[in-house]
Scaffold this motif. Sequence first.
Motif, PDB file in Angstrom:
ATOM      1  N   ARG A  96       4.856  35.742 -53.333  1.00 14.23           N
ATOM      2  CA  ARG A  96       6.106  35.896 -54.083  1.00 14.23           C
ATOM      3  C   ARG A  96       5.922  36.699 -55.367  1.00 14.23           C
ATOM      4  O   ARG A  96       6.855  37.343 -55.822  1.00 14.23           O
ATOM      5  N   VAL A  97       4.740  36.661 -55.933  1.00 12.87           N
ATOM      6  CA  VAL A  97       4.509  37.423 -57.173  1.00 12.87           C
ATOM      7  C   VAL A  97       4.542  38.928 -56.905  1.00 12.87           C
ATOM      8  O   VAL A  97       5.340  39.654 -57.507  1.00 12.87           O
ATOM      9  N   PRO A  98       3.714  39.469 -56.002  1.00 13.90           N
ATOM     10  CA  PRO A  98       3.814  40.915 -55.747  1.00 13.90           C
ATOM     11  C   PRO A  98       5.142  41.330 -55.131  1.00 13.90           C
ATOM     12  O   PRO A  98       5.622  42.436 -55.394  1.00 13.90           O
ATOM     13  N   TYR A  99       5.754  40.471 -54.333  1.00  9.71           N
ATOM     14  CA  TYR A  99       7.048  40.809 -53.746  1.00  9.71           C
ATOM     15  C   TYR A  99       8.110  40.992 -54.828  1.00  9.71           C
ATOM     16  O   TYR A  99       9.007  41.829 -54.696  1.00  9.71           O
ATOM     17  N   THR A 100       8.018  40.203 -55.894  1.00 12.25           N
ATOM     18  CA  THR A 100       8.977  40.339 -56.992  1.00 12.25           C
ATOM     19  C   THR A 100       8.927  41.738 -57.599  1.00 12.25           C
ATOM     20  O   THR A 100       9.961  42.363 -57.850  1.00 12.25           O
ATOM     21  N   PHE A 101       7.739  42.242 -57.821  1.00 11.13           N
ATOM     22  CA  PHE A 101       7.588  43.542 -58.483  1.00 11.13           C
ATOM     23  C   PHE A 101       7.722  44.708 -57.509  1.00 11.13           C
ATOM     24  O   PHE A 101       7.880  45.851 -57.940  1.00 11.13           O
ATOM     25  N   ALA A 102       7.683  44.417 -56.217  1.00 15.26           N
ATOM     26  CA  ALA A 102       7.863  45.481 -55.225  1.00 15.26           C
ATOM     27  C   ALA A 102       9.265  46.067 -55.278  1.00 15.26           C
ATOM     28  O   ALA A 102       9.466  47.239 -54.953  1.00 15.26           O
ATOM     29  N   VAL A 103      10.256  45.266 -55.685  1.00 13.96           N
ATOM     30  CA  VAL A 103      11.633  45.764 -55.781  1.00 13.96           C
ATOM     31  C   VAL A 103      11.715  46.913 -56.771  1.00 13.96           C
ATOM     32  O   VAL A 103      12.336  47.948 -56.500  1.00 13.96           O
ATOM     33  N   ALA A 104      11.102  46.749 -57.937  1.00 10.56           N
ATOM     34  CA  ALA A 104      11.129  47.814 -58.943  1.00 10.56           C
ATOM     35  C   ALA A 104      10.275  49.011 -58.511  1.00 10.56           C
ATOM     36  O   ALA A 104      10.603  50.159 -58.812  1.00 10.56           O
ATOM     37  N   ARG A 105       9.197  48.742 -57.793  1.00 15.64           N
ATOM     38  CA  ARG A 105       8.296  49.821 -57.395  1.00 15.64           C
ATOM     39  C   ARG A 105       8.878  50.678 -56.268  1.00 15.64           C
ATOM     40  O   ARG A 105       8.786  51.916 -56.287  1.00 15.64           O
ATOM     41  N   PHE A 106       9.489  50.048 -55.273  1.00 15.59           N
ATOM     42  CA  PHE A 106       9.952  50.770 -54.089  1.00 15.59           C
ATOM     43  C   PHE A 106      11.471  50.873 -53.977  1.00 15.59           C
ATOM     44  O   PHE A 106      11.980  51.707 -53.214  1.00 15.59           O
ATOM     45  N   GLY A 107      12.208  50.028 -54.702  1.00 15.04           N
ATOM     46  CA  GLY A 107      13.654  49.952 -54.556  1.00 15.04           C
ATOM     47  C   GLY A 107      14.025  48.763 -53.690  1.00 15.04           C
ATOM     48  O   GLY A 107      13.329  48.435 -52.715  1.00 15.04           O
ATOM     49  N   GLY A 108      15.135  48.092 -54.029  1.00 21.26           N
ATOM     50  CA  GLY A 108      15.539  46.886 -53.314  1.00 21.26           C
ATOM     51  C   GLY A 108      15.792  47.124 -51.838  1.00 21.26           C
ATOM     52  O   GLY A 108      15.354  46.348 -50.978  1.00 21.26           O
ATOM     53  N   ARG A 109      16.519  48.196 -51.518  1.00 25.78           N
ATOM     54  CA  ARG A 109      16.785  48.526 -50.111  1.00 25.78           C
ATOM     55  C   ARG A 109      15.495  48.847 -49.384  1.00 25.78           C
ATOM     56  O   ARG A 109      15.240  48.327 -48.288  1.00 25.78           O
ATOM     57  N   ASN A 110      14.686  49.726 -49.966  1.00 22.09           N
ATOM     58  CA  ASN A 110      13.465  50.157 -49.301  1.00 22.09           C
ATOM     59  C   ASN A 110      12.522  48.986 -49.039  1.00 22.09           C
ATOM     60  O   ASN A 110      11.926  48.879 -47.972  1.00 22.09           O
ATOM     61  N   TRP A 111      12.402  48.105 -50.037  1.00 19.89           N
ATOM     62  CA  TRP A 111      11.494  46.978 -49.840  1.00 19.89           C
ATOM     63  C   TRP A 111      12.062  45.970 -48.845  1.00 19.89           C
ATOM     64  O   TRP A 111      11.296  45.310 -48.119  1.00 19.89           O
ATOM     65  N   THR A 112      13.374  45.833 -48.774  1.00 17.73           N
ATOM     66  CA  THR A 112      13.962  44.944 -47.769  1.00 17.73           C
ATOM     67  C   THR A 112      13.617  45.431 -46.366  1.00 17.73           C
ATOM     68  O   THR A 112      13.311  44.627 -45.470  1.00 17.73           O
ATOM     69  N   ILE A 113      13.646  46.734 -46.154  1.00 17.64           N
ATOM     70  CA  ILE A 113      13.267  47.301 -44.853  1.00 17.64           C
ATOM     71  C   ILE A 113      11.805  46.977 -44.544  1.00 17.64           C
ATOM     72  O   ILE A 113      11.462  46.507 -43.448  1.00 17.64           O
ATOM     73  N   ILE A 114      10.935  47.231 -45.524  1.00 20.80           N
ATOM     74  CA  ILE A 114       9.499  47.004 -45.317  1.00 20.80           C
ATOM     75  C   ILE A 114       9.209  45.530 -45.075  1.00 20.80           C
ATOM     76  O   ILE A 114       8.488  45.160 -44.136  1.00 20.80           O
ATOM     77  N   SER A 115       9.771  44.674 -45.919  1.00 22.28           N
ATOM     78  CA  SER A 115       9.480  43.243 -45.814  1.00 22.28           C
ATOM     79  C   SER A 115      10.023  42.654 -44.522  1.00 22.28           C
ATOM     80  O   SER A 115       9.418  41.738 -43.941  1.00 22.28           O
ATOM     81  N   ALA A 116      11.164  43.170 -44.053  1.00 24.34           N
ATOM     82  CA  ALA A 116      11.703  42.707 -42.770  1.00 24.34           C
ATOM     83  C   ALA A 116      10.781  43.136 -41.628  1.00 24.34           C
ATOM     84  O   ALA A 116      10.465  42.342 -40.730  1.00 24.34           O
ATOM     85  N   ALA A 117      10.338  44.382 -41.657  1.00 23.39           N
ATOM     86  CA  ALA A 117       9.464  44.883 -40.592  1.00 23.39           C
ATOM     87  C   ALA A 117       8.139  44.113 -40.545  1.00 23.39           C
ATOM     88  O   ALA A 117       7.574  43.896 -39.462  1.00 23.39           O
ATOM     89  N   LEU A 118       7.643  43.693 -41.711  1.00 24.29           N
ATOM     90  CA  LEU A 118       6.381  42.954 -41.751  1.00 24.29           C
ATOM     91  C   LEU A 118       6.463  41.617 -41.004  1.00 24.29           C
ATOM     92  O   LEU A 118       5.432  41.070 -40.586  1.00 24.29           O
ATOM     93  N   LEU A 119       7.665  41.105 -40.818  1.00 23.73           N
ATOM     94  CA  LEU A 119       7.828  39.843 -40.098  1.00 23.73           C
ATOM     95  C   LEU A 119       7.416  39.963 -38.633  1.00 23.73           C
ATOM     96  O   LEU A 119       7.150  38.948 -37.968  1.00 23.73           O
ATOM     97  N   LEU A 120       7.358  41.190 -38.130  1.00 24.12           N
ATOM     98  CA  LEU A 120       6.925  41.385 -36.743  1.00 24.12           C
ATOM     99  C   LEU A 120       5.458  40.989 -36.558  1.00 24.12           C
ATOM    100  O   LEU A 120       5.064  40.561 -35.459  1.00 24.12           O
ATOM    101  N   VAL A 121       4.648  41.129 -37.593  1.00 24.37           N
ATOM    102  CA  VAL A 121       3.205  40.861 -37.465  1.00 24.37           C
ATOM    103  C   VAL A 121       2.939  39.401 -37.091  1.00 24.37           C
ATOM    104  O   VAL A 121       2.285  39.130 -36.068  1.00 24.37           O
ATOM    105  N   PRO A 122       3.424  38.413 -37.863  1.00 27.53           N
ATOM    106  CA  PRO A 122       3.149  37.020 -37.477  1.00 27.53           C
ATOM    107  C   PRO A 122       3.857  36.607 -36.193  1.00 27.53           C
ATOM    108  O   PRO A 122       3.353  35.744 -35.456  1.00 27.53           O
ATOM    109  N   SER A 123       5.018  37.203 -35.925  1.00 23.07           N
ATOM    110  CA  SER A 123       5.776  36.829 -34.733  1.00 23.07           C
ATOM    111  C   SER A 123       5.063  37.277 -33.464  1.00 23.07           C
ATOM    112  O   SER A 123       4.917  36.507 -32.503  1.00 23.07           O
TER     113      SER A 123
END
Length: 464
Positions: A96-123
């Motif tokens: 949760r700590v790096p995810y918080t700062f990822a919004v400012a680094r990549f943009g809220g929309r862009n990071w939402t795309i990335i973070s959603a796609a990452l859910l495929l790995v554990p699934s």
Amino acid sequence: MTTATTESGGSTRDNTRKGGRWIESWDPENEQFWEATGKRVALRNLAFSILSEHIGFSIWSLWSVMVLFMGPAYHVDPAGKFFLVGMPTLVGGILRVPYTFAVARFGGRNWTIISAALLLVPSVAAAFVMHPGTPYTTFMVVAALTGVGGGNFASSMTNINSFYPLRKKGWALGLNAGGGNVGVAVIQLVALLVIGTAGAMHPKIVLAVYIPLIVIAAVLAATFMDNLAPVRSDTGAAKEAARDVHTWIMSFLYIGTFGSFIGYSFAFGLVLQNQFHRTPLQAAALTFIGPLVGSLVRPVGGRLADRVGGAKVTLWTFLAMAAATLFVVVASLQKSLPLFLVGFIALFALSGLGNGSTYKMIPGIFQAKAVARGLDGEEAATYGRRLSGASMGLIGAVGALGGLGINLVFRESFLTAKSGGPAFVAFLAYYALCSAVTWAVYLRTARAAADAAGPQRQLTYAEV
């Protein structure tokens, strides 16, 4: 060449910068801008943020339902299962700590795309390992991967916090978090449907449902969400938030609310199986109720906090949680499943209310600190957004780790006493302590300050 267009109300959208859909100007505290443009844009981003976070929570809580499919052939004892469902909480809290700062680094929309796609790995990984004979260590590693779903909450809340004005944050953050929290109940309902129809030997059907949904969430985020250019990476804000005592006080309180919600959500089915000897189907038929109730009332907690003050709502919530926990202890001693369910579901509902009220307090606290510094208007709002956004990642991380604590306490309780009773006694003591801290820091001292200031007083922590 970059082409910018100006929407009514003054926001400027740049569709090519850094991957597209960047809004260059954003001032939600300006009521004219908010009514003309801001509200519509914020609501659209809120809707798709909720969808992505909802699926993130479902994947984060994946192993709370996978353990229901793990019969004797898997050779995992109850203590091992409690540790297994606790692992995603640990990883999710840290992320949760790096995810918080990822919004400012990549943009809220862009990071939402990335973070959603990452859910495929554990699934996808779970689909490969979910069968008897898989080593316990492998299960632990794959369960840890689902922690990425827990990280989604921090980035989503930080992003939505930037879209809304202070007067609307309790409602917006409560709705965003509540919609995400419902993902815990929904995946448990999916598991119930699978166990009830296909049987407890087919856990991969659950994954077959969620893998396509992850792809859909990522595509919708790419199509409809926006990045806010004014939200920039600010390591100074992170350091300042980490040094602020209120960040850690709110982290302590958030362990009591969100830590309880996520910890109980992950452990509920195991408690029913081990303390009341329910079958997987019987446990699955009950486990979704608590997370569902807790999720649905979270926006109510935010709305109440908007109206009467987050600190007041939080205090009464902790007092009620202590009373509900005492009720659960009595039900456990009497071995009464109906009474236990009433008390436990009440704990879920109250934790949901407290989740909404505590998260409303965060921006209010830092707004009050801005006023105390002599700032006003947009300057005060900017300070409040800057510090509250930075602190949310830390508070969310610590709160999530509280869920790990819940599962570890349950594990020890069942190992030593073969019952969850001692664990609930420990939780009762924690809620009593949270009540005392809330009153002492945000109500008693605020009242004294208000009395001293008289009619000229400004915003106090009691009103956050």
